[in-house]
Design a protein around this motif. Structure first.
Motif, PDB file in Angstrom:
ATOM      1  N   CYS A  47      38.789  25.815  58.056  1.00 33.18           N
ATOM      2  CA  CYS A  47      39.346  27.108  57.637  1.00 33.18           C
ATOM      3  C   CYS A  47      38.272  28.196  57.526  1.00 33.18           C
ATOM      4  O   CYS A  47      38.603  29.369  57.397  1.00 33.18           O
ATOM      5  CB  CYS A  47      40.067  26.975  56.297  1.00 33.18           C
ATOM      6  N   ARG A  48      37.001  27.812  57.559  1.00 33.27           N
ATOM      7  CA  ARG A  48      35.852  28.720  57.461  1.00 33.27           C
ATOM      8  C   ARG A  48      35.741  29.419  56.105  1.00 33.27           C
ATOM      9  O   ARG A  48      35.074  30.420  55.978  1.00 33.27           O
ATOM     10  CB  ARG A  48      35.858  29.750  58.590  1.00 33.27           C
ATOM     11  N   ARG A  49      36.387  28.887  55.070  1.00 28.70           N
ATOM     12  CA  ARG A  49      36.261  29.459  53.721  1.00 28.70           C
ATOM     13  C   ARG A  49      35.132  28.810  52.928  1.00 28.70           C
ATOM     14  O   ARG A  49      34.749  29.310  51.884  1.00 28.70           O
ATOM     15  CB  ARG A  49      37.555  29.267  52.947  1.00 28.70           C
ATOM     16  N   SER A  50      34.616  27.721  53.418  1.00 30.24           N
ATOM     17  CA  SER A  50      33.623  26.936  52.691  1.00 30.24           C
ATOM     18  C   SER A  50      32.312  27.690  52.528  1.00 30.24           C
ATOM     19  O   SER A  50      31.818  28.325  53.453  1.00 30.24           O
ATOM     20  CB  SER A  50      33.351  25.627  53.430  1.00 30.24           C
ATOM     21  N   ARG A  51      31.734  27.598  51.361  1.00 29.82           N
ATOM     22  CA  ARG A  51      30.398  28.162  51.113  1.00 29.82           C
ATOM     23  C   ARG A  51      29.315  27.249  51.653  1.00 29.82           C
ATOM     24  O   ARG A  51      28.161  27.627  51.714  1.00 29.82           O
ATOM     25  CB  ARG A  51      30.190  28.380  49.618  1.00 29.82           C
ATOM     26  N   MET A  52      29.692  26.028  52.029  1.00 31.06           N
ATOM     27  CA  MET A  52      28.743  25.048  52.565  1.00 31.06           C
ATOM     28  C   MET A  52      29.010  24.813  54.049  1.00 31.06           C
ATOM     29  O   MET A  52      28.686  23.766  54.580  1.00 31.06           O
ATOM     30  CB  MET A  52      28.893  23.718  51.816  1.00 31.06           C
ATOM     31  N   SER A  59      37.514  24.690  49.560  1.00 32.00           N
ATOM     32  CA  SER A  59      37.941  26.081  49.402  1.00 32.00           C
ATOM     33  C   SER A  59      39.305  26.344  50.017  1.00 32.00           C
ATOM     34  O   SER A  59      39.939  27.349  49.713  1.00 32.00           O
ATOM     35  CB  SER A  59      36.922  27.028  50.045  1.00 32.00           C
ATOM     36  N   HIS A  60      39.781  25.459  50.886  1.00 34.27           N
ATOM     37  CA  HIS A  60      41.078  25.625  51.532  1.00 34.27           C
ATOM     38  C   HIS A  60      42.243  25.389  50.582  1.00 34.27           C
ATOM     39  O   HIS A  60      43.356  25.807  50.852  1.00 34.27           O
ATOM     40  CB  HIS A  60      41.215  24.653  52.717  1.00 34.27           C
ATOM     41  N   ARG A  61      41.976  24.739  49.468  1.00 36.09           N
ATOM     42  CA  ARG A  61      43.054  24.435  48.517  1.00 36.09           C
ATOM     43  C   ARG A  61      43.552  25.716  47.865  1.00 36.09           C
ATOM     44  O   ARG A  61      42.785  26.603  47.530  1.00 36.09           O
ATOM     45  CB  ARG A  61      42.565  23.489  47.426  1.00 36.09           C
ATOM     46  N   ARG A  62      44.847  25.771  47.679  1.00 31.97           N
ATOM     47  CA  ARG A  62      45.425  26.932  47.001  1.00 31.97           C
ATOM     48  C   ARG A  62      45.056  26.880  45.529  1.00 31.97           C
ATOM     49  O   ARG A  62      45.160  25.839  44.891  1.00 31.97           O
ATOM     50  CB  ARG A  62      46.932  26.944  47.151  1.00 31.97           C
ATOM     51  N   ARG A  63      44.662  27.994  45.008  1.00 30.89           N
ATOM     52  CA  ARG A  63      44.316  28.072  43.594  1.00 30.89           C
ATOM     53  C   ARG A  63      45.574  28.385  42.793  1.00 30.89           C
ATOM     54  O   ARG A  63      46.279  29.334  43.082  1.00 30.89           O
ATOM     55  CB  ARG A  63      43.277  29.168  43.338  1.00 30.89           C
ATOM     56  N   VAL A  64      45.849  27.574  41.793  1.00 28.88           N
ATOM     57  CA  VAL A  64      47.006  27.778  40.938  1.00 28.88           C
ATOM     58  C   VAL A  64      46.504  28.218  39.580  1.00 28.88           C
ATOM     59  O   VAL A  64      45.725  27.515  38.936  1.00 28.88           O
ATOM     60  CB  VAL A  64      47.846  26.480  40.812  1.00 28.88           C
ATOM     61  N   LYS A  65      46.931  29.392  39.164  1.00 30.04           N
ATOM     62  CA  LYS A  65      46.505  29.922  37.871  1.00 30.04           C
ATOM     63  C   LYS A  65      47.350  29.278  36.777  1.00 30.04           C
ATOM     64  O   LYS A  65      48.582  29.283  36.839  1.00 30.04           O
ATOM     65  CB  LYS A  65      46.693  31.437  37.861  1.00 30.04           C
ATOM     66  N   ARG A  66      46.668  28.702  35.796  1.00 28.38           N
ATOM     67  CA  ARG A  66      47.392  28.086  34.687  1.00 28.38           C
ATOM     68  C   ARG A  66      47.910  29.163  33.752  1.00 28.38           C
ATOM     69  O   ARG A  66      47.216  30.121  33.448  1.00 28.38           O
ATOM     70  CB  ARG A  66      46.480  27.142  33.909  1.00 28.38           C
ATOM     71  N   GLU A  67      49.147  28.968  33.314  1.00 29.35           N
ATOM     72  CA  GLU A  67      49.710  29.916  32.350  1.00 29.35           C
ATOM     73  C   GLU A  67      49.107  29.620  30.996  1.00 29.35           C
ATOM     74  O   GLU A  67      49.028  28.478  30.566  1.00 29.35           O
ATOM     75  CB  GLU A  67      51.222  29.766  32.288  1.00 29.35           C
ATOM     76  N   GLU A  68      48.678  30.667  30.353  1.00 31.12           N
ATOM     77  CA  GLU A  68      48.093  30.488  29.028  1.00 31.12           C
ATOM     78  C   GLU A  68      49.178  30.601  27.983  1.00 31.12           C
ATOM     79  O   GLU A  68      49.979  31.515  27.989  1.00 31.12           O
ATOM     80  CB  GLU A  68      47.013  31.548  28.784  1.00 31.12           C
ATOM     81  N   ASN A  69      49.189  29.663  27.078  1.00 36.11           N
ATOM     82  CA  ASN A  69      50.144  29.680  25.983  1.00 36.11           C
ATOM     83  C   ASN A  69      49.337  29.745  24.704  1.00 36.11           C
ATOM     84  O   ASN A  69      49.007  28.734  24.094  1.00 36.11           O
ATOM     85  CB  ASN A  69      51.038  28.443  26.033  1.00 36.11           C
ATOM     86  N   THR A  70      49.001  30.948  24.281  1.00 35.89           N
ATOM     87  CA  THR A  70      48.140  31.111  23.113  1.00 35.89           C
ATOM     88  C   THR A  70      48.835  30.706  21.826  1.00 35.89           C
ATOM     89  O   THR A  70      48.207  30.230  20.906  1.00 35.89           O
ATOM     90  CB  THR A  70      47.641  32.565  22.996  1.00 35.89           C
ATOM     91  N   GLU A  71      50.164  30.817  21.799  1.00 37.30           N
ATOM     92  CA  GLU A  71      50.881  30.427  20.574  1.00 37.30           C
ATOM     93  C   GLU A  71      50.749  28.929  20.340  1.00 37.30           C
ATOM     94  O   GLU A  71      50.539  28.496  19.219  1.00 37.30           O
ATOM     95  CB  GLU A  71      52.356  30.834  20.678  1.00 37.30           C
ATOM     96  N   ALA A  72      50.863  28.144  21.383  1.00 36.24           N
ATOM     97  CA  ALA A  72      50.762  26.689  21.242  1.00 36.24           C
ATOM     98  C   ALA A  72      49.354  26.284  20.825  1.00 36.24           C
ATOM     99  O   ALA A  72      49.178  25.329  20.085  1.00 36.24           O
ATOM    100  CB  ALA A  72      51.137  26.007  22.555  1.00 36.24           C
ATOM    101  N   GLU A  73      48.352  27.025  21.281  1.00 29.64           N
ATOM    102  CA  GLU A  73      46.979  26.688  20.937  1.00 29.64           C
ATOM    103  C   GLU A  73      46.636  27.128  19.530  1.00 29.64           C
ATOM    104  O   GLU A  73      45.948  26.447  18.795  1.00 29.64           O
ATOM    105  CB  GLU A  73      46.009  27.359  21.932  1.00 29.64           C
ATOM    106  N   ASP A  74      47.099  28.319  19.129  1.00 25.63           N
ATOM    107  CA  ASP A  74      46.728  28.892  17.831  1.00 25.63           C
ATOM    108  C   ASP A  74      47.753  28.586  16.737  1.00 25.63           C
ATOM    109  O   ASP A  74      47.485  28.808  15.574  1.00 25.63           O
ATOM    110  CB  ASP A  74      46.589  30.413  17.937  1.00 25.63           C
ATOM    111  N   GLY A  75      48.907  28.100  17.121  1.00 21.95           N
ATOM    112  CA  GLY A  75      49.963  27.867  16.146  1.00 21.95           C
ATOM    113  C   GLY A  75      50.839  29.103  16.043  1.00 21.95           C
ATOM    114  O   GLY A  75      50.522  30.160  16.581  1.00 21.95           O
ATOM    115  N   PRO A  76      51.944  28.997  15.366  1.00 16.63           N
ATOM    116  CA  PRO A  76      52.866  30.145  15.246  1.00 16.63           C
ATOM    117  C   PRO A  76      52.233  31.286  14.448  1.00 16.63           C
ATOM    118  O   PRO A  76      51.436  31.061  13.535  1.00 16.63           O
ATOM    119  CB  PRO A  76      54.083  29.576  14.512  1.00 16.63           C
ATOM    120  N   ALA A  77      52.598  32.500  14.852  1.00 17.47           N
ATOM    121  CA  ALA A  77      52.075  33.689  14.147  1.00 17.47           C
ATOM    122  C   ALA A  77      52.735  33.794  12.787  1.00 17.47           C
ATOM    123  O   ALA A  77      53.891  33.504  12.609  1.00 17.47           O
ATOM    124  CB  ALA A  77      52.375  34.926  14.982  1.00 17.47           C
ATOM    125  N   SER A  78      51.997  34.227  11.765  1.00 16.93           N
ATOM    126  CA  SER A  78      52.566  34.328  10.433  1.00 16.93           C
ATOM    127  C   SER A  78      52.857  35.752  10.082  1.00 16.93           C
ATOM    128  O   SER A  78      52.304  36.659  10.480  1.00 16.93           O
ATOM    129  CB  SER A  78      51.674  33.793   9.340  1.00 16.93           C
TER     130      SER A  78
END
Length: 78
Positions: A47-52, A59-78
């Motif tokens: 694919c010629r995307r490789s840095r090497m 580098s040919h793999r599609r990048r999937v952005k993870r959805e951030e769930n800050t509430e689950a990490e920090d707990g419910p807002a008070s």
């Protein structure tokens, strides 16, 4: 590195990925440079995307952005 006539070189072409070549190999690039690998199997970038380039660095793999769930990490807002 000459090929041995008693056994042909095996190459596997992957959909959406690199070419897997049984090594050791020498790859002559379009600019005339030569890349050498003594590994048992090498992944050659198609694919010629490789840095090497000419070696694949996934580098040919599609990048999937993870959805951030800050509430689950920090707990419910008070």
């Amino acid at each position: 590195m000459p090929n041995t006539p008693e056994r042909p070189r095996r190459i596997s072409v992957e959909d959406q990925g690199p070419m897997l070549v049984e090594g050791p190999v020498e790859v002559t690039c379009a600019d005339g440079s030569v890349a050498v690998s003594d590994r048992f199997v090498v992944a050659v970038c198609t694919c010629r995307r490789s840095r090497m380039y000419p070696w694949c660095d996934t580098s040919h793999r599609r990048r999937v952005k993870r959805e951030e769930n800050t509430e689950a990490e920090d707990g419910p807002a008070s």
